[in-house]
Design an enzyme around this catalytic site. Structure first.
Site, PDB file in Angstrom:
ATOM      1  CB  CYS A 109      -7.372  98.662 130.120  1.00  0.00           C
ATOM      2  SG  CYS A 109      -8.216  99.710 131.317  1.00  0.00           S
ATOM      3  CD  GLU A 122      -0.015  99.422 128.904  1.00  0.00           C
ATOM      4  OE1 GLU A 122      -0.236  98.320 129.461  1.00  0.00           O
ATOM      5  OE2 GLU A 122      -0.923 100.239 128.644  1.00  0.00           O
ATOM      6  CG  HIS A 147      -2.992 100.351 131.529  1.00  0.00           C
ATOM      7  ND1 HIS A 147      -3.253 100.429 130.175  1.00  0.00           N
ATOM      8  CD2 HIS A 147      -4.126 100.752 132.162  1.00  0.00           C
ATOM      9  CE1 HIS A 147      -4.487 100.865 130.005  1.00  0.00           C
ATOM     10  NE2 HIS A 147      -5.048 101.069 131.188  1.00  0.00           N
TER      11      HIS A 147
HETATM   12  N1  GLN Z   1     -12.876 102.740 128.764  1.00  0.00           N
HETATM   13  C1  GLN Z   1     -12.585 101.723 129.714  1.00  0.00           C
HETATM   14  C2  GLN Z   1     -12.756 102.212 131.129  1.00  0.00           C
HETATM   15  O1  GLN Z   1     -12.737 103.400 131.366  1.00  0.00           O
HETATM   16  C3  GLN Z   1     -11.189 101.184 129.518  1.00  0.00           C
HETATM   17  C4  GLN Z   1     -10.125 102.193 129.844  1.00  0.00           C
HETATM   18  C5  GLN Z   1      -8.774 101.810 129.308  1.00  0.00           C
HETATM   19  O2  GLN Z   1      -8.669 100.932 128.473  1.00  0.00           O
HETATM   20  N2  GLN Z   1      -7.736 102.491 129.741  1.00  0.00           N
HETATM   21  O3  GLN Z   1     -12.887 101.440 132.033  1.00  0.00           O
END
Ligand code: GLN
Length: 543
Positions: A394, A522, A520
């Site tokens: 992310c 994970e 994600h």
């Molecule tokens: N801050 C970034 C976004 O909102 C990444 C979010 C995250 O890593 N969960 O896109």
């Protein structure tokens, strides 16, 4: 207006209810205990439900700081939930959704909505029965049509003022369902006093007394302890807490891994006790899956050290699912994965070479805001230039694109509009659907979505398929304006979401293993089924 339909439905097919409460202190591992019990009951061939009810007033933990709450665990349907739901999914086969993570905030929100709609027919709206009815209805709606045993964990500690309506609702459910269909399992702390060298039972006695004050008699006491519970201590707890001595269960701090817990609780006969309470047959089980996991953990052939560069490295729970997924990947590769949490701001002051030279792999997890981003970018540059395996998740993916733009593609000012709203080089920008969205709660791109893996990519090799489903939680995306430039310079677009026309994954050509993913992974890893991306990352670190 207690939904008596769900009550009679549950009763007609004699569904059993287990309530897990906590005593003395928080962070006792109630969630792990509930998850392990779920695993043991699944071993018995039963269909189990698991859910968590949290007494705080936030509608969900999505808006809470990791300092307060640890990681926000995202479900398939996009619900932002407590990290205990992660344990439930990792330990069992339950399919969780939004209805399995409920807070006081949600309960009151819906009671107040009903009041405004006139659904209470002129009555004074009160905690009992209106709030408790709402809690009862929500608890029962966590069951599926075929659930045999529904385990509900109540967050917080017995004695908290905000937890009272929940305990009252549990007491009422025991009355509705009949005492033999409801089991109260109280997880409590037995502290060891060094000065007198003894385990103390008084705090647990008092927390059980608190439960009994509201009309709840626990059936099983699960005692968290650093030392073995001698017979005399068990007898004392039995006498003062009014539970049979066999129902005083020892839950010692695990030595090797949390995945020992189902085996430890089985050893203490927790599964047998629960089934006996419900009058259900127990069939001897040897818990082979859990024994195999433990065996693999105990006999590693390799060892790798992976740096996780984050903002909350001092908090054990802030990157919980990432640490677990790395651990699972270790199990799959017969490898001990040593995680070195590295503070991104520390790195900014001490330079990459000082903190990273002993690492076999680097991971930058998700995150929000500007603090620490320079340190993370430094670590990514180090991984790219030195050929160290890199996994960016992310924010870790977005920063990999920024790093590449700045240092390879000659765009020194490249950044994300999250860090600089006025930038002229927004290589990462707000998603179209996010523009004009001012609500902070549940407003991101959330939940499981289809991603399409580009043929002949490393990701295709990793997943062995071109269509995957992964969970998301973010607002920003790779700006497509520069994608041709990335491809030309060697950063390959390896995954996209065709439906939304956004970039899902990038990888670096000519690097041993360098992958960034917008989603994600994970949240879908299990101890006996490591996520393929983590598995491949750890494999690359071993090499
Ligand atoms: N801050 C970034 C976004 O909102 C990444 C979010 C995250 O890593 N969960 O896109």
């Amino acid at each position: 207006m207690f939904d008596s339909k769900s009550l009679s439905k549950g009763m007609s097919r004699s569904m059993k209810l287990v309530f897990v409460t906590g005593g003395v202190v928080s962070s006792l591992g109630k969630g792990l205990t509930a998850a392990s019990l779920g695993a043991l009951l699944e071993e018995q061939g039963l269909r189990v439900g698991l859910q968590k009810f949290d007494p705080y007033l936030n509608v969900d933990p999505g808006t809470m700081s990791p300092f307060q709450h640890g990681e926000v665990y995202v479900l398939k349907d996009g619900a932002e939930t407590d990290l205990d739901l992660g344990h439930y999914e990792r330990f069992t086969n339950v399919a969780l959704s939004r209805k399995h993570s409920v807070s006081s905030g949600q309960i009151y929100e819906s009671v107040l909505k009903k009041e405004r709609q006139g659904q209470y027919l002129g009555n004074t709206v009160q905690v009992i029965p209106h709030v408790t009815d709402e809690i009862k209805t929500r608890i029962l709606s966590g069951a599926n049509d075929d659930t045999d045993i529904l385990i509900t964990e109540i967050g917080g500690v017995v004695g908290d003022i905000e937890g009272l309506p929940f305990l009252e609702a549990l007491r009422q459910l025991a009355l509705d369902f009949g005492r033999t269909n409801v089991l109260f399992l109280h997880v409590t702390l037995i502290p060891f006093l060094k000065a007198s060298s003894e385990l103390k039972t008084k705090p647990s006695q008092q927390s059980v007394a608190k439960l009994r004050e509201i009309g709840i008699q626990p059936d099983i006491l699960v005692c968290r302890t650093e030392r073995p519970l001698e017979k005399s201590i068990r007898q004392k707890l039995s006498l003062f807490c009014n539970v049979s001595v066999e129902s005083v269960i020892e839950e010692k701090d695990v030595e090797i891994s949390i995945y020992e817990l189902p085996l430890c609780l089985h050893e203490e006969k927790l599964d047998q006790l629960v089934l006996a309470h419900f009058g259900m047959p127990y069939r001897p089980s040897n818990l082979d899956t859990w024994k195999t996991i433990l065996h693999r953990i105990c006999s590693p052939k390799f060892h790798v050290k992976i740096g996780v560069i984050g903002k909350y490295v001092e908090l054990k729970d802030a990157y919980k699912s990432i640490y677990e997924a790395l651990f699972h990947a270790g199990i799959a590769n017969e490898c001990t994965v040593e995680v070195k949490p590295i503070d991104a701001e520390w790195l900014e002051q001490h330079q990459a070479d000082n903190g990273l030279s002993d690492l076999d792999g680097i991971l930058v997890p998700g995150g929000f805001g500007t603090r620490g981003i320079d340190g993370k970018i430094m670590a990514i540059r180090y991984a790219r230039e030195k050929g160290v395996p890199y996994l960016g998740i992310c924010l870790g993916m977005q920063l990999a694109v920024i790093e590449f733009a700045r240092h390879v593609a000659d765009l020194p000012d490249a950044t994300s509009t999250e860090f600089d709203a006025q930038t002229t080089t927004p290589v990462i920008g707000l998603m179209e659907e996010q523009k004009g969205n001012i609500s902070k709660g549940a407003s991101m791109r959330l939940g499981m979505m289809e991603c399409n893996i580009v043929p002949h990519s490393l990701l295709e090799e990793v997943y062995q398929t071109n269509t995957i489903f992964e969970r998301h939680r973010h607002r920003y995306e790779v700006n497509k304006q520069w994608c041709n430039l990335w491809t030309e310079k060697g950063l390959k677009i390896a995954g996209i979401c065709r439906n939304l026309d956004v970039v899902e994954a990038v990888e670096l050509e000519g690097h041993p293993w360098f992958v960034g993913v917008q989603y994600h992974p994970e949240f879908q890893s299990k101890p006996h089924a490591a996520h393929p991306l983590f598995k491949s990352f750890v494999q690359a670190c071993i090499k």
